[in-house]
Design an enzyme around this catalytic site. Sequence first.
Site: not given
Length: 403
Positions: A247, A270, A325
Amino acid sequence: MGNSVGQNSLGIPQGKGPHQVGCTDLMVGHTLQGIFFRLYYPCQAVEDSDEPNWIPCREYFNGLADFMKMGRALSERIFNYLFGSFKIPAAWNASFKADGQYPVIIFSHGLGAFRTLYSAICVELASQGFIVAAVEHRDESASATFYYKERCETQKSHCTSRKTFQPVSDNLVEEWMYYRALKTDESEFLLRNNQVKQRADECIQALDLLVDINSGKSVQNTLRSDFDWSKLKNCMDLCRIAVMGHSFGGATVIECLCKEVRFKCGVALDTWMFPLDEVIFPGVKQPIFFINSEKFQWAGNIMRMKKLDSALIPRKMITIKGAVHQSFPDFTFLTGNWIGKLLKLKGEIDPHVAMDLCNRASLAFLQRHLSLARDFNQWDHLIDGKDDHLIPGTNITLLQSSI
Ligand SMILES: CCN(CC)CCN(C[C@]12C[C@](c3ccc(C(F)(F)F)cc3)(C1)C2)C(=O)Cn1c(SCc2ccc(F)cc2)nc(=O)c2c1C=CC2
């Protein structure tokens, strides 16, 4: 080494590779400008190894509560009840197994996370023969992190507060930095772009420290520990270094590749592309592997990843069907299905299946671009999304949005 009473026992999965895994913490420089990471590494066989707590101390729960905008008192008890007893499946401070030169990975955590929350990934990579440094960022994006201040003369010499780790010298006082939320009048891009630059600098600092350790330089660990860092001398393959992250940590991967050519390739999980200034994209020359969940992505985010597409440089993307996620951090293994799905810590896909696909695809990509002499090429098909649970590229149709 962990107990698996059955298929549905909760806990962070053991590494599947040939090596036993050890882990230890290193903080060099006691201030916020210092470097702090957890090292996961192939270790010598140990019998009843002492596995470290997954959450090192309760201040991290306080930070998580701040991040989740929950009250501290209640949520510290809830987190402690839910997650307080989990261990990392690795032998704490076990002797390093000096057996040739290992490739190196620097791992960058996501927004609101910290250095221990991706242990399933880091343990698996270490079991497969990597040295992995999971940095703890001091850019105020971590839920919590600690450092030290020199005790000034006037301060009492007796220290009443409980200490997380014994500092190496008594005139150091433990201080905590917690997650900083965006202020109302603050530009989110400016905050996140400054943070991603600091995060990259911290990953490069960690790499520089590992290079020093590999050359045999003595290590001044601020944390009292009996781990023998001299055993790592000449055991790192400094031509085979990669950077990986989740992320916000995925954005950190891109920023690192642009700034540091010693990173030969990047694996971005991600990725949250927002913090990146696209002006750096042409400066990224190394291969990148985007491994995405089905649920986190959106057109604008994917379009920015696509801007890194290249005919000359290998840029790959796959999407894990049914993943969310939180399928990448460890939480996905630590609650039952019901709570997990409610809190969006689990997707439709079995967390172990998702993690195996992510780890195997990453290993195949790392073998290809670090020229490893292992058998990870058995998973080459995963890089092209050839699996029932994978989509090559993305499931997001970009035509919808012309913006
Ligand atoms: C309302 C708060 N709001 C903050 C801005 C959004 C919070 N949020 C969604 C969350 C993290 C969530 C989470 C954790 C942990 C439990 C628990 F109960 F299991 F503890 C539950 C629920 C709450 C899922 C995200 O930020 C998602 N996210 C993440 S999550 C990384 C992370 C953080 C803490 C962890 F413990 C584990 C993993 N990393 C990023 O880099 C980015 C994003 C978004 C954009 C960039």
